[in-house]
Design an enzyme around this catalytic site. Structure first.
Site, PDB file in Angstrom:
ATOM      1  N   ASP A  13       0.818  -1.221   0.000  1.00 29.93           N
ATOM      2  CA  ASP A  13       0.000   0.000   0.000  1.00 29.93           C
ATOM      3  C   ASP A  13       0.848   1.266   0.000  1.00 29.93           C
ATOM      4  O   ASP A  13       0.433   2.313   0.498  1.00 29.93           O
ATOM      5  CB  ASP A  13      -0.953   0.039   1.213  1.00 29.93           C
ATOM      6  CG  ASP A  13      -1.801  -1.209   1.341  1.00 29.93           C
ATOM      7  OD1 ASP A  13      -2.445  -1.579   0.342  1.00 29.93           O
ATOM      8  OD2 ASP A  13      -1.811  -1.824   2.419  1.00 29.93           O
ATOM      9  N   LYS A  16       2.569   2.221  -5.080  1.00 29.98           N
ATOM     10  CA  LYS A  16       3.287   1.697  -6.256  1.00 29.98           C
ATOM     11  C   LYS A  16       2.517   1.932  -7.541  1.00 29.98           C
ATOM     12  O   LYS A  16       3.115   2.140  -8.598  1.00 29.98           O
ATOM     13  CB  LYS A  16       3.544   0.195  -6.085  1.00 29.98           C
ATOM     14  CG  LYS A  16       4.465  -0.155  -4.930  1.00 29.98           C
ATOM     15  CD  LYS A  16       4.682  -1.651  -4.820  1.00 29.98           C
ATOM     16  CE  LYS A  16       3.422  -2.417  -4.492  1.00 29.98           C
ATOM     17  NZ  LYS A  16       2.844  -2.080  -3.171  1.00 29.98           N
ATOM     18  N   ASN A  38      -5.281 -10.041  -4.424  1.00 32.40           N
ATOM     19  CA  ASN A  38      -5.067  -9.536  -3.062  1.00 32.40           C
ATOM     20  C   ASN A  38      -4.369  -8.186  -3.079  1.00 32.40           C
ATOM     21  O   ASN A  38      -4.320  -7.488  -2.076  1.00 32.40           O
ATOM     22  CB  ASN A  38      -4.258 -10.532  -2.230  1.00 32.40           C
ATOM     23  CG  ASN A  38      -2.931 -10.915  -2.867  1.00 32.40           C
ATOM     24  OD1 ASN A  38      -2.756 -10.818  -4.079  1.00 32.40           O
ATOM     25  ND2 ASN A  38      -2.000 -11.381  -2.060  1.00 32.40           N
ATOM     26  N   HIS A  41      -4.260  -1.297  -6.580  1.00 35.33           N
ATOM     27  CA  HIS A  41      -3.676   0.030  -6.722  1.00 35.33           C
ATOM     28  C   HIS A  41      -4.680   0.968  -7.361  1.00 35.33           C
ATOM     29  O   HIS A  41      -5.485   0.573  -8.196  1.00 35.33           O
ATOM     30  CB  HIS A  41      -2.356   0.001  -7.501  1.00 35.33           C
ATOM     31  CG  HIS A  41      -2.359  -0.836  -8.733  1.00 35.33           C
ATOM     32  ND1 HIS A  41      -1.950  -2.149  -8.741  1.00 35.33           N
ATOM     33  CD2 HIS A  41      -2.718  -0.551 -10.000  1.00 35.33           C
ATOM     34  CE1 HIS A  41      -2.057  -2.640  -9.969  1.00 35.33           C
ATOM     35  NE2 HIS A  41      -2.514  -1.689 -10.744  1.00 35.33           N
ATOM     36  N   THR A 128      -6.709 -11.656   2.785  1.00 31.18           N
ATOM     37  CA  THR A 128      -7.791 -10.930   2.114  1.00 31.18           C
ATOM     38  C   THR A 128      -8.972 -11.833   1.804  1.00 31.18           C
ATOM     39  O   THR A 128     -10.027 -11.349   1.405  1.00 31.18           O
ATOM     40  CB  THR A 128      -7.292 -10.317   0.788  1.00 31.18           C
ATOM     41  OG1 THR A 128      -6.810 -11.360  -0.064  1.00 31.18           O
ATOM     42  CG2 THR A 128      -6.183  -9.310   1.047  1.00 31.18           C
ATOM     43  N   THR A 298      -7.498  -0.941  -0.821  1.00 35.69           N
ATOM     44  CA  THR A 298      -8.166  -0.984  -2.123  1.00 35.69           C
ATOM     45  C   THR A 298      -8.888  -2.304  -2.314  1.00 35.69           C
ATOM     46  O   THR A 298      -9.973  -2.355  -2.900  1.00 35.69           O
ATOM     47  CB  THR A 298      -7.136  -0.797  -3.253  1.00 35.69           C
ATOM     48  OG1 THR A 298      -6.415   0.410  -3.032  1.00 35.69           O
ATOM     49  CG2 THR A 298      -7.813  -0.721  -4.612  1.00 35.69           C
ATOM     50  N   THR A 300      -9.637  -4.809   0.294  1.00 33.08           N
ATOM     51  CA  THR A 300     -10.524  -5.246   1.372  1.00 33.08           C
ATOM     52  C   THR A 300     -11.375  -4.135   1.967  1.00 33.08           C
ATOM     53  O   THR A 300     -12.393  -4.410   2.597  1.00 33.08           O
ATOM     54  CB  THR A 300      -9.695  -5.855   2.518  1.00 33.08           C
ATOM     55  OG1 THR A 300      -8.839  -4.831   3.058  1.00 33.08           O
ATOM     56  CG2 THR A 300      -8.837  -7.013   2.014  1.00 33.08           C
ATOM     57  N   ARG A 304      -6.326   0.768   7.558  1.00 39.59           N
ATOM     58  CA  ARG A 304      -4.923   0.423   7.746  1.00 39.59           C
ATOM     59  C   ARG A 304      -4.414   0.935   9.095  1.00 39.59           C
ATOM     60  O   ARG A 304      -4.861   1.962   9.587  1.00 39.59           O
ATOM     61  CB  ARG A 304      -4.076   1.012   6.616  1.00 39.59           C
ATOM     62  CG  ARG A 304      -4.428   0.444   5.245  1.00 39.59           C
ATOM     63  CD  ARG A 304      -3.597   1.068   4.141  1.00 39.59           C
ATOM     64  NE  ARG A 304      -4.042   0.608   2.824  1.00 39.59           N
ATOM     65  CZ  ARG A 304      -4.279   1.397   1.785  1.00 39.59           C
ATOM     66  NH1 ARG A 304      -4.106   2.700   1.902  1.00 39.59           N
ATOM     67  NH2 ARG A 304      -4.681   0.895   0.636  1.00 39.59           N
ATOM     68  N   ASP A 332       2.524  14.819   1.617  1.00 39.49           N
ATOM     69  CA  ASP A 332       1.515  15.819   1.959  1.00 39.49           C
ATOM     70  C   ASP A 332       0.671  15.434   3.170  1.00 39.49           C
ATOM     71  O   ASP A 332       0.100  16.308   3.833  1.00 39.49           O
ATOM     72  CB  ASP A 332       0.595  16.065   0.757  1.00 39.49           C
ATOM     73  CG  ASP A 332      -0.075  14.783   0.278  1.00 39.49           C
ATOM     74  OD1 ASP A 332       0.646  13.847  -0.112  1.00 39.49           O
ATOM     75  OD2 ASP A 332      -1.316  14.707   0.292  1.00 39.49           O
ATOM     76  N   SER A 412       6.037  12.091  -4.123  1.00 39.97           N
ATOM     77  CA  SER A 412       4.618  12.209  -4.466  1.00 39.97           C
ATOM     78  C   SER A 412       3.899  12.997  -3.383  1.00 39.97           C
ATOM     79  O   SER A 412       4.093  12.760  -2.190  1.00 39.97           O
ATOM     80  CB  SER A 412       3.993  10.823  -4.620  1.00 39.97           C
ATOM     81  OG  SER A 412       2.598  10.927  -4.815  1.00 39.97           O
TER      82      SER A 412
END
Length: 436
Positions: A13, A16, A38, A41, A128, A298, A300, A304, A332, A412
Site C-alpha cells: 500500500d 506503487k 489480493n 492500486h 484478504t 483498495t 478489502t 490500515r 503531503d 509524491s
C-alpha cells in the site's frame, strides 16, 4: 534503455500504482510478476478514480504492452470485471497480455481461504480471503490449474479432477461447506478462457523479444518487502515473493536483465491485517494519518494501521532488494504536523539494535527509538519542484535518504499524476546521488 523493477519497501500500500503509472510513460512493456487480486492500486486520471487488482498500471498508455506474468495467480472473474471497467472508461486494452502459465484461482480456493482464516480464530493471519494462498499452495503441490488449461475442455476436465475431489472433501468434511459441482465450474471457466484467449501469450518469449529489441521493460511488484513469503514478517506475509528477486522468477528473466530497482515508501508507515508493527501509533495522530491519507485497503476496504516512518525496515528493504533509489509518497499527509518522528533503531531485550529481526516474535518485542524532526505545517500539495518545498520538508526527505543510504528520485504529494516531483527519471536518468 533501462529495465526497472518497482517494489514496495514497506508492508504494501505504498503507492506503487501511481509510481508505476508515472514510469509507464517511458516503458514499452510493463510486467506484473507476482501476487493476485489480493493486491490493489488506485490511479487517478482526469478526475477518474480507477482501481486495479491484476492489470498493470501501464494499461492507460495505448502503445504499452501490459503483461500479467507467470508468477501471478489470476482470478479470471475479477480480471474480466477489470477489463470491462477499463473499456467502459474508454481505455484501449489491446496491449493486455496474460501468461499462459499463470495459475488460476478457482472457486474452491476462495472458499478454503475464508474457511481456514475463520478457523484460526485469534491466530488469524489477516488474509484478504481472495484465495491467493490456496492457489499458490496448489501450484507448489503441482496440483494447480493454469490459464492455458481454460482454453481446452478436455484438458480442463482432466486437470481439475484430482484437486476438485480433494477440495470438496476438505470443504464438506472439515468445514461443513457444500461440495462444488464439477460441470458447473468447467462451464464457467471455459467461458472465461474463451473471453481471455486473445490475450494469452508465452510470457518468457514476449519479454525476451522486447529485451532483444532494446525496449524499456518495467517490472511491477505487488504487496511489499515485509510481506515477502521468505523475507517478510512470517507468518504474517503473502504467499509469493514481492521483493526484486521475485521479478526474475515471476517474469522468467535472468538478473542481468535488471538495470535498476526503485523502492516505493510512504513518508510514514502503514500495515493492514495482523502482525508486528513497531512504530504503530494510537490515538489522534493515528486517526489524522489515516483520515488524511485515506488509509483504507483498495482490495478489502479495511482500515490500515498507521505509524511513523521506520528506518530499520527501510534499510532492510534497501538491502534485500538492492535498491538504487526511492520514491517517497504521501509526503503531503504530514503537512499539518508540528513534529514528526522517525524510527532510527530498536530496543530489544534492553539492548539497542540497528537491524531488522527476521524472527517475528523478536520484532513484536522491539521498542522503537525515535529521532524527532520539525514539521512544516503548510501545504505541499501544489509543489512541483524541490525548491517549492518548505525547508523542513526538504530536511525530512534528506534525513530519510541519509538514514536509508539510498537517494530519492521521486516525491509524491497527492493522488493525481501532476502532484509529483520527479528529481530524476529512473528509466532514462543516469545513476547519481539525489537528495543526499
Amino acid at each position: 534503455m533501462a529495465n526497472v523493477v518497482v517494489i514496495g519497501a514497506q508492508w504494501g500500500d505504498e503507492g506503487k500504482g501511481k509510481i508505476t503509472d508515472l514510469l509507464s510513460r517511458s516503458a514499452d512493456v510493463v510486467v506484473r510478476y507476482q501476487g493476485g487480486v489480493n493486491a490493489g492500486h488506485t490511479i487517478v486520471v482526469d478526475d477518474k478514480v480507477l482501481k486495479l487488482h491484476l492489470i498493470p498500471s501501464g494499461i492507460l498508455y495505448r502503445e504499452t504492452i501490459c503483461l500479467i506474468g507467470s508468477g501471478t495467480v489470476v482470478d479470471p472473474k475479477i480480471l474480466l470485471k477489470e477489463i470491462d471497467m477499463l473499456i467502459d472508461n474508454g481505455i484501449d486494452i489491446s496491449g493486455l497480455k496474460i501468461s499462459s502459465t499463470s495459475h488460476v484461482t478457482m472457486p474452491y480456493h476462495r472458499l478454503l481461504d475464508e474457511a481456514m482464516e475463520a478457523d484460526r480464530g485469534s491466530n488469524k493471519i489477516g488474509t484478504t480471503g481472495r484465495g491467493i494462498g490456496p492457489t499458490y499452495a496448489d501450484k507448489s503441490q503441482r496440483n494447480g490449474i493454469r490459464i492455458r488449461d481454460l482454453l481446452n475442455e478436455d484438458r480442463l476436465r482432466d486437470v481439475i479432477e484430482i484437486p476438485l475431489k480433494e477440495k470438496n472433501g476438505l470443504l464438506e468434511k472439515i468445514y461443513g461447506i457444500a461440495p462444488l459441482n464439477k460441470d458447473e465450474i468447467i462451464e464457467e471457466y471455459l467461458d472465461y478462457g474463451q473471453r481471455l484467449s486473445k490475450h494469452v501469450v508465452d510470457c518468457t518469449r514476449t519479454i525476451h523479444a522486447a529485451a532483444k529489441n532494446k525496449k524499456n521493460i518495467l517490472f511491477e511488484g505487488a504487496q511489499g518487502t515485509l510481506l515477502d513469503l521468505d523475507h517478510g514478517t512470517y507468518p504474517y506475509v503473502t504467499s509469493s515473493n514481492p521483493i526484486s528477486g521475485g521479478a526474475c522468477i515471476g517474469a522468467g528473466v535472468g538478473p542481468t536483465l535488471i538495470d535498476r530497482v526503485i523502492g516505493v515508501a510512504k513518508a510514514y508507515t502503514t500495515r493492514v491485517g495482523e502482525g508486528p508493527f513497531p512504530t504503530e501509533l494510537q490515538g489522534s495522530i493515528n486517526d489524522q494519518l489515516c483520515d488524511r491519507g485515506s488509509e483504507f485497503g483498495t482490495t478489502t476496504g479495511r482500515r490500515r494501521r498507521c505509524g511513523w516512518f521506520d528506518g530499520i525496515i527501510g534499510k532492510y528493504a534497501v538491502y534485500v532488494n538492492g535498491l538504487d533509489c526511492l520514491a517517497v509518497t504521501k509526503l503531503d499527509v504530514l503537512d499539518e504536523l508540528d513534529e514528526i518522528q522517525v524510527c532510527i533503531a530498536y530496543e530489544l531485550d534492553g539492548k539497542e539494535i540497528d537491524y531488522f529481526p527476521t524472527n517475528s516474535d523478536d520484532l513484536k518485542k522491539c521498542k522503537p527509538i525515535f529521532k524527532k524532526l520539525k514539521g512544516w505545517q503548510c501545504s505541499t500539495a501544489n509543489c512541483r519542484k524541490l525548491s517549492d518545498l518548505p525547508e523542513n520538508a526538504m530536511n525530512y526527505l534528506r534525513f530519510l535518504a541519509e538514514l536509508m543510504e539510498v537517494p530519492i528520485a521521486i516525491v509524491s504529494l497527492g493522488a493525481n499524476r501532476d502532484q509529483t516531483i520527479v528529481i530524476e527519471d529512473p528509466i532514462h536518468g543516469p545513476k547519481r546521488a539525489l537528495l543526499r
